[in-house]
Write an enzyme that holds these catalytic residues in place. Sequence first.
Site, PDB file in Angstrom:
ATOM      1  N   SER A   1       0.859  -1.179   0.000  1.00  0.00           N
ATOM      2  CA  SER A   1       0.000   0.000   0.000  1.00  0.00           C
ATOM      3  C   SER A   1       0.895   1.229   0.000  1.00  0.00           C
ATOM      4  O   SER A   1       2.081   1.133   0.320  1.00  0.00           O
ATOM      5  CB  SER A   1      -0.861  -0.028   1.267  1.00  0.00           C
ATOM      6  OG  SER A   1      -1.315   1.251   1.647  1.00  0.00           O
TER       7      SER A   1
ATOM      8  N   TYR B   1      -2.981  -1.459  10.112  1.00  0.00           N
ATOM      9  CA  TYR B   1      -2.906  -1.615   8.655  1.00  0.00           C
ATOM     10  C   TYR B   1      -1.547  -1.143   8.161  1.00  0.00           C
ATOM     11  O   TYR B   1      -0.877  -1.822   7.374  1.00  0.00           O
ATOM     12  CB  TYR B   1      -4.032  -0.803   8.022  1.00  0.00           C
ATOM     13  CG  TYR B   1      -4.153  -0.902   6.526  1.00  0.00           C
ATOM     14  CD1 TYR B   1      -3.372  -0.119   5.680  1.00  0.00           C
ATOM     15  CD2 TYR B   1      -5.085  -1.756   5.961  1.00  0.00           C
ATOM     16  CE1 TYR B   1      -3.505  -0.202   4.312  1.00  0.00           C
ATOM     17  CE2 TYR B   1      -5.228  -1.833   4.590  1.00  0.00           C
ATOM     18  CZ  TYR B   1      -4.434  -1.057   3.768  1.00  0.00           C
ATOM     19  OH  TYR B   1      -4.569  -1.134   2.389  1.00  0.00           O
TER      20      TYR B   1
HETATM   21  P1  NAP Z   1     -11.959  -5.238  -0.620  1.00  0.00           P
HETATM   22  O1  NAP Z   1     -12.740  -4.575  -1.698  1.00  0.00           O
HETATM   23  O2  NAP Z   1     -12.454  -5.192   0.789  1.00  0.00           O
HETATM   24  O3  NAP Z   1     -11.694  -6.765  -1.038  1.00  0.00           O
HETATM   25  C1  NAP Z   1     -10.951  -7.585  -0.192  1.00  0.00           C
HETATM   26  C2  NAP Z   1     -11.284  -9.014  -0.508  1.00  0.00           C
HETATM   27  O4  NAP Z   1     -10.531  -9.851   0.378  1.00  0.00           O
HETATM   28  C3  NAP Z   1     -12.772  -9.311  -0.279  1.00  0.00           C
HETATM   29  O5  NAP Z   1     -13.276 -10.149  -1.277  1.00  0.00           O
HETATM   30  C4  NAP Z   1     -12.744  -9.995   1.068  1.00  0.00           C
HETATM   31  O6  NAP Z   1     -13.809 -10.887   1.259  1.00  0.00           O
HETATM   32  C5  NAP Z   1     -11.433 -10.750   1.005  1.00  0.00           C
HETATM   33  N1  NAP Z   1     -10.963 -11.133   2.343  1.00  0.00           N
HETATM   34  C6  NAP Z   1     -11.005 -10.395   3.467  1.00  0.00           C
HETATM   35  N2  NAP Z   1     -10.529 -11.099   4.516  1.00  0.00           N
HETATM   36  C7  NAP Z   1     -10.198 -12.327   4.020  1.00  0.00           C
HETATM   37  C8  NAP Z   1      -9.667 -13.510   4.603  1.00  0.00           C
HETATM   38  N3  NAP Z   1      -9.382 -13.573   5.904  1.00  0.00           N
HETATM   39  N4  NAP Z   1      -9.455 -14.581   3.803  1.00  0.00           N
HETATM   40  C9  NAP Z   1      -9.739 -14.528   2.478  1.00  0.00           C
HETATM   41  N5  NAP Z   1     -10.245 -13.433   1.863  1.00  0.00           N
HETATM   42  C10 NAP Z   1     -10.472 -12.352   2.636  1.00  0.00           C
HETATM   43  O7  NAP Z   1     -10.500  -4.600  -0.549  1.00  0.00           O
HETATM   44  P2  NAP Z   1      -9.599  -4.021  -1.739  1.00  0.00           P
HETATM   45  O8  NAP Z   1      -9.670  -2.541  -1.713  1.00  0.00           O
HETATM   46  O9  NAP Z   1      -9.864  -4.759  -2.998  1.00  0.00           O
HETATM   47  O10 NAP Z   1      -8.137  -4.415  -1.179  1.00  0.00           O
HETATM   48  C11 NAP Z   1      -7.507  -5.596  -1.588  1.00  0.00           C
HETATM   49  C12 NAP Z   1      -6.060  -5.511  -1.117  1.00  0.00           C
HETATM   50  O11 NAP Z   1      -5.461  -4.341  -1.662  1.00  0.00           O
HETATM   51  C13 NAP Z   1      -5.915  -5.402   0.389  1.00  0.00           C
HETATM   52  O12 NAP Z   1      -4.750  -6.091   0.806  1.00  0.00           O
HETATM   53  C14 NAP Z   1      -5.716  -3.907   0.607  1.00  0.00           C
HETATM   54  O13 NAP Z   1      -4.995  -3.625   1.785  1.00  0.00           O
HETATM   55  C15 NAP Z   1      -4.910  -3.563  -0.609  1.00  0.00           C
HETATM   56  N6  NAP Z   1      -4.945  -2.150  -0.979  1.00  0.00           N
HETATM   57  C16 NAP Z   1      -6.126  -1.531  -1.227  1.00  0.00           C
HETATM   58  C17 NAP Z   1      -6.100  -0.179  -1.588  1.00  0.00           C
HETATM   59  C18 NAP Z   1      -7.350   0.607  -1.863  1.00  0.00           C
HETATM   60  O14 NAP Z   1      -7.254   1.861  -1.892  1.00  0.00           O
HETATM   61  N7  NAP Z   1      -8.499  -0.010  -2.034  1.00  0.00           N
HETATM   62  C19 NAP Z   1      -4.889   0.480  -1.707  1.00  0.00           C
HETATM   63  C20 NAP Z   1      -3.717  -0.195  -1.400  1.00  0.00           C
HETATM   64  C21 NAP Z   1      -3.759  -1.518  -1.052  1.00  0.00           C
HETATM   65  P3  NAP Z   1     -15.122 -10.388   2.028  1.00  0.00           P
HETATM   66  O15 NAP Z   1     -15.469  -9.046   1.445  1.00  0.00           O
HETATM   67  O16 NAP Z   1     -16.130 -11.443   1.756  1.00  0.00           O
HETATM   68  O17 NAP Z   1     -14.714 -10.264   3.469  1.00  0.00           O
HETATM   69  C1  GCO Z   2      -7.235   4.558   4.497  1.00  0.00           C
HETATM   70  C2  GCO Z   2      -7.356   3.756   3.239  1.00  0.00           C
HETATM   71  C3  GCO Z   2      -5.960   3.403   2.720  1.00  0.00           C
HETATM   72  C4  GCO Z   2      -6.078   2.795   1.356  1.00  0.00           C
HETATM   73  C5  GCO Z   2      -4.812   2.209   0.843  1.00  0.00           C
HETATM   74  C6  GCO Z   2      -3.866   3.275   0.425  1.00  0.00           C
HETATM   75  O1  GCO Z   2      -8.056   4.370   5.412  1.00  0.00           O
HETATM   76  O2  GCO Z   2      -6.319   5.383   4.535  1.00  0.00           O
HETATM   77  O3  GCO Z   2      -8.112   2.575   3.447  1.00  0.00           O
HETATM   78  O4  GCO Z   2      -5.339   2.565   3.648  1.00  0.00           O
HETATM   79  O5  GCO Z   2      -7.016   1.800   1.326  1.00  0.00           O
HETATM   80  O6  GCO Z   2      -4.244   1.262   1.669  1.00  0.00           O
HETATM   81  O7  GCO Z   2      -2.764   2.639  -0.192  1.00  0.00           O
END
Ligand code: NAP
Ligand code: GCO
Length: 256
Positions: free
Chosen positions: A147, A160
């Site tokens: 992230s 996180y």
């Molecule tokens: P999301 O929309 O909440 O999707 C996360 C997925 O992971 C969901 O399908 C969730 O299932 C599943 N999950 C959660 N806990 C789990 C577990 N214990 N075992 C297996 N699956 C599990 O989140 P996202 O935004 O796509 O994020 C995905 C990844 O990218 C995460 O690691 C997050 O930290 C990272 N990330 C996100 C962002 C952002 O801005 N969105 C930025 C940087 C990094 P359920 O919904 O059914 O619980």
């Molecule tokens: C927050 C957000 C961030 C993003 C992402 C940024 O609360 O600041 O959830 O953590 O999801 O991880 O890279």
Amino acid sequence: MAGISFDLSGRVAMVTGSAAGLGNRYAEGLAEAGAALVMNDIDANRLAKAAAELRAKGYTVHEAAFDVTDEAAIEAAFAQLDANGIEVHILVNNAGIQLRKPIVELTLADWNKVIATNLSSAFIVAREAAKRMIARGSGGKIINIGSLTSELARATVAPYTAAKGGIRMLTRAMTAEWADKGITINAIGPGYIVTEMNKALTANATFDSWVKSRTPAKRWGTPDDIVGTVVYLAGPASDFVNGQIIYVDGGITAVL
Ligand code: NAP
Ligand code: GCO
């Protein structure tokens, strides 16, 4: 000069947390590049629906429903893949959760849940995948999802941030032990991306405005902005890239 290949034909890619969000887009992108999929999520019903949607597009999709914090379930899932003759050549450790609370209000249970889901899971799943990659002797690709918080902190997301900082260094630790086995281990640090995880943030006018002003690109990212880097790190074009984190963040970690 031989063409640079991004073709993943003949490869099998596991993506954790791929029933929704970024993981689902990563899975589709890897399939578009030719990989067969092992899709994972904690919710078997949601996973089955997501897998069916990608099969309907002509992709080969296996399902492996497990909680990425459950070591026994992970080991059982890999044993089942072994029994079915399914080799994982590419692993994307994507599953993760967010929990927004000031440190002084956090419980140890809060902390442990986020660390287990966002960091320890990457260790366990990669350990099982790497054991098999090493035994096969034909290398592999591991992509850990970090992230912008692998680099920068903001208030109320301490567990996180600690987990994502750990992802950055775990990626290097894995490289130290597995790069000589033909395995590349890299991380991706997405910026602020519009997904379910951030719906509370995009709905908050003040936070939305802050992201758009703080991000040099002056916008939120989308899953389509990240998937190309996943495909690059999953294929032969990145065979000499190891232990790195690539920030795909509109410039937010590069500019004050
Ligand atoms: P999301 O929309 O909440 O999707 C996360 C997925 O992971 C969901 O399908 C969730 O299932 C599943 N999950 C959660 N806990 C789990 C577990 N214990 N075992 C297996 N699956 C599990 O989140 P996202 O935004 O796509 O994020 C995905 C990844 O990218 C995460 O690691 C997050 O930290 C990272 N990330 C996100 C962002 C952002 O801005 N969105 C930025 C940087 C990094 P359920 O919904 O059914 O619980
Ligand atoms: C927050 C957000 C961030 C993003 C992402 C940024 O609360 O600041 O959830 O953590 O999801 O991880 O890279």
